[in-house]
Design a protein around this motif. Structure first.
Motif, PDB file in Angstrom:
ATOM      1  N   LEU A  23      -3.818 -12.040 -37.840  1.00 36.68           N
ATOM      2  CA  LEU A  23      -3.743 -13.155 -36.864  1.00 36.68           C
ATOM      3  C   LEU A  23      -2.334 -13.715 -36.805  1.00 36.68           C
ATOM      4  O   LEU A  23      -2.155 -14.261 -37.899  1.00 36.68           O
ATOM      5  CB  LEU A  23      -4.900 -14.362 -37.005  1.00 36.68           C
ATOM      6  N   ASN A  24      -1.979 -14.307 -35.789  1.00 34.13           N
ATOM      7  CA  ASN A  24      -0.822 -15.316 -35.740  1.00 34.13           C
ATOM      8  C   ASN A  24      -1.031 -16.509 -35.189  1.00 34.13           C
ATOM      9  O   ASN A  24      -1.763 -16.441 -34.222  1.00 34.13           O
ATOM     10  CB  ASN A  24       0.473 -14.709 -35.108  1.00 34.13           C
ATOM     11  N   THR A  25      -0.768 -17.442 -35.946  1.00 31.11           N
ATOM     12  CA  THR A  25      -1.057 -18.996 -35.321  1.00 31.11           C
ATOM     13  C   THR A  25       0.185 -19.794 -35.276  1.00 31.11           C
ATOM     14  O   THR A  25       0.009 -21.031 -35.501  1.00 31.11           O
ATOM     15  CB  THR A  25      -2.075 -19.639 -36.605  1.00 31.11           C
ATOM     16  N   GLY A  26       1.318 -19.006 -34.949  1.00 29.64           N
ATOM     17  CA  GLY A  26       2.460 -19.846 -34.691  1.00 29.64           C
ATOM     18  C   GLY A  26       2.551 -21.071 -33.895  1.00 29.64           C
ATOM     19  O   GLY A  26       3.409 -21.770 -33.949  1.00 29.64           O
ATOM     20  N   ASN A  27       1.615 -21.282 -32.759  1.00 23.40           N
ATOM     21  CA  ASN A  27       1.686 -22.166 -31.836  1.00 23.40           C
ATOM     22  C   ASN A  27       0.505 -23.300 -31.914  1.00 23.40           C
ATOM     23  O   ASN A  27       0.142 -24.226 -31.082  1.00 23.40           O
ATOM     24  CB  ASN A  27       1.479 -21.371 -30.525  1.00 23.40           C
ATOM     25  N   ASP A  28      -0.132 -23.157 -33.268  1.00 24.78           N
ATOM     26  CA  ASP A  28      -1.295 -24.238 -33.379  1.00 24.78           C
ATOM     27  C   ASP A  28      -0.557 -25.475 -33.814  1.00 24.78           C
ATOM     28  O   ASP A  28       0.458 -25.680 -34.401  1.00 24.78           O
ATOM     29  CB  ASP A  28      -1.897 -23.694 -34.780  1.00 24.78           C
ATOM     30  N   GLU A  29      -1.480 -26.503 -33.597  1.00 21.66           N
ATOM     31  CA  GLU A  29      -0.860 -27.821 -34.073  1.00 21.66           C
ATOM     32  C   GLU A  29      -1.374 -28.278 -35.472  1.00 21.66           C
ATOM     33  O   GLU A  29      -1.097 -29.286 -36.053  1.00 21.66           O
ATOM     34  CB  GLU A  29      -1.802 -28.911 -33.279  1.00 21.66           C
ATOM     35  N   ILE A  30      -2.004 -27.262 -36.127  1.00 22.42           N
ATOM     36  CA  ILE A  30      -2.376 -27.438 -37.555  1.00 22.42           C
ATOM     37  C   ILE A  30      -1.839 -26.389 -38.252  1.00 22.42           C
ATOM     38  O   ILE A  30      -1.976 -25.126 -37.903  1.00 22.42           O
ATOM     39  CB  ILE A  30      -4.001 -27.461 -37.415  1.00 22.42           C
ATOM     40  N   LEU A  31      -1.700 -26.934 -39.555  1.00 24.33           N
ATOM     41  CA  LEU A  31      -1.297 -25.770 -40.686  1.00 24.33           C
ATOM     42  C   LEU A  31      -2.576 -26.003 -41.844  1.00 24.33           C
ATOM     43  O   LEU A  31      -2.918 -27.135 -41.760  1.00 24.33           O
ATOM     44  CB  LEU A  31      -0.077 -26.051 -41.365  1.00 24.33           C
ATOM     45  N   GLU A  32      -2.872 -25.010 -42.319  1.00 24.11           N
ATOM     46  CA  GLU A  32      -4.012 -25.284 -43.388  1.00 24.11           C
ATOM     47  C   GLU A  32      -3.922 -24.551 -44.678  1.00 24.11           C
ATOM     48  O   GLU A  32      -3.600 -23.202 -44.382  1.00 24.11           O
ATOM     49  CB  GLU A  32      -5.331 -25.123 -42.734  1.00 24.11           C
ATOM     50  N   TRP A  97      10.823 -14.088 -41.225  1.00 21.91           N
ATOM     51  CA  TRP A  97       9.431 -13.841 -40.567  1.00 21.91           C
ATOM     52  C   TRP A  97       9.434 -14.459 -39.272  1.00 21.91           C
ATOM     53  O   TRP A  97      10.369 -15.294 -39.078  1.00 21.91           O
ATOM     54  CB  TRP A  97       8.372 -14.721 -41.502  1.00 21.91           C
ATOM     55  N   ASN A  98       8.524 -14.258 -38.451  1.00 23.18           N
ATOM     56  CA  ASN A  98       8.612 -14.513 -36.989  1.00 23.18           C
ATOM     57  C   ASN A  98       7.356 -15.424 -36.978  1.00 23.18           C
ATOM     58  O   ASN A  98       6.551 -15.379 -37.361  1.00 23.18           O
ATOM     59  CB  ASN A  98       8.394 -13.064 -36.109  1.00 23.18           C
ATOM     60  N   GLU A  99       7.862 -16.726 -36.236  1.00 29.64           N
ATOM     61  CA  GLU A  99       6.772 -17.708 -35.976  1.00 29.64           C
ATOM     62  C   GLU A  99       5.577 -17.423 -35.167  1.00 29.64           C
ATOM     63  O   GLU A  99       4.293 -17.480 -35.397  1.00 29.64           O
ATOM     64  CB  GLU A  99       7.306 -18.826 -35.387  1.00 29.64           C
ATOM     65  N   GLY A 100       6.020 -16.598 -33.674  1.00 26.98           N
ATOM     66  CA  GLY A 100       4.827 -15.954 -32.865  1.00 26.98           C
ATOM     67  C   GLY A 100       4.515 -17.244 -32.069  1.00 26.98           C
ATOM     68  O   GLY A 100       4.639 -18.469 -32.305  1.00 26.98           O
ATOM     69  N   THR A 101       3.477 -17.094 -31.076  1.00 27.86           N
ATOM     70  CA  THR A 101       2.946 -18.060 -30.230  1.00 27.86           C
ATOM     71  C   THR A 101       1.515 -17.925 -30.324  1.00 27.86           C
ATOM     72  O   THR A 101       0.916 -18.532 -29.373  1.00 27.86           O
ATOM     73  CB  THR A 101       3.422 -17.837 -28.866  1.00 27.86           C
ATOM     74  N   GLY A 102       0.784 -17.188 -31.482  1.00 26.61           N
ATOM     75  CA  GLY A 102      -0.457 -17.251 -31.285  1.00 26.61           C
ATOM     76  C   GLY A 102      -1.108 -18.359 -31.748  1.00 26.61           C
ATOM     77  O   GLY A 102      -0.530 -19.444 -32.209  1.00 26.61           O
ATOM     78  N   ARG A 103      -2.482 -18.331 -31.582  1.00 23.78           N
ATOM     79  CA  ARG A 103      -3.296 -19.721 -31.854  1.00 23.78           C
ATOM     80  C   ARG A 103      -4.598 -19.258 -32.616  1.00 23.78           C
ATOM     81  O   ARG A 103      -5.178 -17.804 -32.282  1.00 23.78           O
ATOM     82  CB  ARG A 103      -3.835 -20.432 -30.767  1.00 23.78           C
ATOM     83  N   TYR A 104      -5.166 -19.900 -33.584  1.00 24.29           N
ATOM     84  CA  TYR A 104      -6.441 -19.547 -34.314  1.00 24.29           C
ATOM     85  C   TYR A 104      -7.470 -19.306 -33.428  1.00 24.29           C
ATOM     86  O   TYR A 104      -8.223 -18.017 -33.680  1.00 24.29           O
ATOM     87  CB  TYR A 104      -6.719 -20.625 -35.332  1.00 24.29           C
ATOM     88  N   SER A 105      -7.581 -19.925 -32.215  1.00 25.44           N
ATOM     89  CA  SER A 105      -8.697 -19.863 -30.987  1.00 25.44           C
ATOM     90  C   SER A 105      -8.619 -18.617 -30.273  1.00 25.44           C
ATOM     91  O   SER A 105      -9.377 -18.529 -29.390  1.00 25.44           O
ATOM     92  CB  SER A 105      -8.972 -21.313 -30.630  1.00 25.44           C
ATOM     93  N   SER A 110      -4.044 -12.841 -31.108  1.00 24.16           N
ATOM     94  CA  SER A 110      -2.641 -12.722 -30.896  1.00 24.16           C
ATOM     95  C   SER A 110      -2.037 -12.266 -32.158  1.00 24.16           C
ATOM     96  O   SER A 110      -2.035 -13.206 -33.358  1.00 24.16           O
ATOM     97  CB  SER A 110      -2.276 -14.151 -30.221  1.00 24.16           C
ATOM     98  N   SER A 111      -1.136 -11.473 -32.098  1.00 22.13           N
ATOM     99  CA  SER A 111      -0.340 -10.959 -33.239  1.00 22.13           C
ATOM    100  C   SER A 111       1.102 -10.785 -32.839  1.00 22.13           C
ATOM    101  O   SER A 111       1.792  -9.761 -33.445  1.00 22.13           O
ATOM    102  CB  SER A 111      -0.935  -9.699 -33.919  1.00 22.13           C
ATOM    103  N   TRP A 116      -0.682 -12.151 -42.397  1.00 22.59           N
ATOM    104  CA  TRP A 116      -1.091 -11.830 -43.477  1.00 22.59           C
ATOM    105  C   TRP A 116      -0.282 -10.541 -44.097  1.00 22.59           C
ATOM    106  O   TRP A 116       0.229 -10.373 -45.147  1.00 22.59           O
ATOM    107  CB  TRP A 116      -2.465 -12.037 -43.936  1.00 22.59           C
ATOM    108  N   ILE A 117      -0.338  -9.600 -43.090  1.00 24.17           N
ATOM    109  CA  ILE A 117      -0.113  -8.205 -43.208  1.00 24.17           C
ATOM    110  C   ILE A 117       1.361  -7.951 -42.941  1.00 24.17           C
ATOM    111  O   ILE A 117       2.244  -7.305 -43.747  1.00 24.17           O
ATOM    112  CB  ILE A 117      -0.807  -7.102 -42.671  1.00 24.17           C
ATOM    113  N   TYR A 118       1.859  -8.756 -41.766  1.00 19.48           N
ATOM    114  CA  TYR A 118       3.066  -8.236 -41.242  1.00 19.48           C
ATOM    115  C   TYR A 118       4.192  -9.627 -41.059  1.00 19.48           C
ATOM    116  O   TYR A 118       3.613 -10.640 -40.843  1.00 19.48           O
ATOM    117  CB  TYR A 118       2.942  -7.641 -39.791  1.00 19.48           C
ATOM    118  N   ARG A 119       5.261  -9.463 -41.325  1.00 19.42           N
ATOM    119  CA  ARG A 119       6.312 -10.612 -41.481  1.00 19.42           C
ATOM    120  C   ARG A 119       6.882 -10.674 -39.959  1.00 19.42           C
ATOM    121  O   ARG A 119       7.468 -11.608 -39.872  1.00 19.42           O
ATOM    122  CB  ARG A 119       6.999 -10.438 -42.643  1.00 19.42           C
ATOM    123  N   ASP A 120       6.612  -9.638 -39.233  1.00 20.32           N
ATOM    124  CA  ASP A 120       7.290  -9.780 -37.598  1.00 20.32           C
ATOM    125  C   ASP A 120       6.027  -9.759 -36.853  1.00 20.32           C
ATOM    126  O   ASP A 120       5.904 -10.875 -36.251  1.00 20.32           O
ATOM    127  CB  ASP A 120       8.203  -8.738 -37.587  1.00 20.32           C
TER     128      ASP A 120
END
Length: 379
Positions: A23-32, A97-105, A110-111, A116-120
């Motif tokens: 999972l990529n979460t680069g566009n989320d408003e929250i870090l956790e 590493w790439n930020e991406g535009t994914g979201r947790y939900s 989105s990847s 956790w596995i890939y840095r790009d």
């Protein structure tokens, strides 16, 4: 007498949970920082935070004054089910590493950025190293029941920062990362190589190894605003230094060592552009001047706080302390025109009103001046 803040170029949370390790979460408003229970087992899987500030922003800050300290700040949201003690660690990352535009939900997951596995991303599939690390670096996770991955970072003296919380502490992250930023500086400005200098690939924030390795339970969720927040609380890297000048020491020079004072701003605007470096000036005078027979007004005399005087900045709406009274780095300066200090507007959020406060220490003790000194930052 300076605080200079910069904001992240990118940030994201990466999850070791098998259902989210791509999972990529680069566009989320929250870090956790969380430990999530697996959907099909009783294992608790940790998450980690990646955050990076741009080379150009760091270089601009260092060029203003290279005798700095630097602190990394993340502002907390509502935390959940926290244990009595929280231990986190911060390291400089080794790889891009790439930020991406994914979201947790997102459904489907989105990847298109780091996980956790890939840095790009899931297309190029450049994995984080999980063994055979470069000298002075490490990575992955210590439990064999958690999928290997989760970043690569430098380790050892000068590369490790720790912050511990108890149940009574504020849970904002506010840590001195000066040793790491100095290594970024040595690489950026002097092309120094490891271990004196390292390239800036950002910071990794994680739970301590013992918390991550304990797969039998959760430590709770520590949640923070990301750079994508729509609030006034994005993460920031704040550079601080003291360049104050105060050559006046005596009552005969106008220094107010006792007595009630009137303090006002003068030659100041109500609005400042976000790119401005503003100089604020203060008019300091006795509230009840001694009666003297002179040909000019007492109000024309230049007055000074003592050298133990400071400024602070608050958000006018939320009362959030944006710049605290700092005995080292928010000292007021003095010259032939009176008291003054500089403020970098690009470290503040635009389209907000702010309030200035002043602290003066003299023979009478400590006095705070909070008399509706407002200004606005605009784009």
């Amino acid at each position: 007498m300076a605080y200079y803040s910069i904001f992240p170029q990118k940030d994201t949370t990466i999850y070791s949970n098998p259902d989210r390790d791509l999972l990529n979460t680069g566009n989320d408003e929250i870090l956790e920082l969380a430990k999530e229970k697996g959907d099909n087992n009783n294992i608790y899987y940790p998450s980690r935070i990646l955050i990076q500030f741009s080379d150009s922003d760091i270089q601009t800050a260092i060029n203003k004054n290279n005798n700095f300290t630097a602190s990394l700040q993340l502002f907390s949201i509502e935390h959940k089910n926290l244990s009595s003690t929280q231990n986190i660690e911060i390291y400089p990352l080794v790889k891009t590493w790439n930020e991406g535009t994914g979201r947790y939900s997102n459904i489907p997951t989105s990847s298109n950025g780091s996980s956790w596995i890939y840095r790009d991303n899931i297309t190029t599939k450049t994995t984080w190293l999980t063994s055979n690390f470069l000298s002075g670096t490490t990575g992955s996770v210590s439990s064999s029941l958690i999928t290997a991955g989760g970043g690569e970072w430098y380790t050892g003296s000068g590369f490790e920062i720790h912050q511990n919380f108890t149940s009574n502490d504020p849970l904002d992250i506010n840590v001195d990362v000066t040793p790491i930023v100095q290594k970024y500086s040595a690489s950026l400005l002097a092309s120094q190589a490891y271990p004196i200098g390292i390239p800036n690939k950002g910071f990794l924030i994680k739970y301590s190894d013992d918390i991550e390795a304990d797969i039998s339970g959760s430590n709770g969720n520590l949640s923070y605003f990301s750079v994508d927040t729509h609030t006034i609380f994005p993460p920031k890297l704040t550079f601080k230094w003291d360049d104050s000048i105060h050559p006046y020491n005596f009552v005969s020079e106008g220094v107010k060592t006792s007595g009630e004072l009137n303090v006002s701003l003068y030659k100041n605007k109500e609005e400042y552009n976000i790119n401005e470096e503003a100089t604020f000036r203060l008019n300091v005078r006795d509230k009840y001047p001694n009666r003297t027979f002179v040909t000019s007004s007492n109000y024309l005399n230049i007055g000074y706080f003592t050298s133990t005087s400071y400024y602070s900045v608050r958000d006018a709406h939320t009362e959030e302390i944006v710049i605290p009274f700092d005995d080292n780095c928010t000292k007021l300066s003095a010259d032939s025109e009176g008291m003054y200090f500089k403020l970098y507007m690009n470290g503040l959020q635009p389209e907000r009103y702010y309030r200035l406060l002043f602290k003066h220490i003299n023979n009478d003790g400590i006095e705070i001046f909070d008399n509706d000194y407002y200004f606005k930052v605009v784009r």
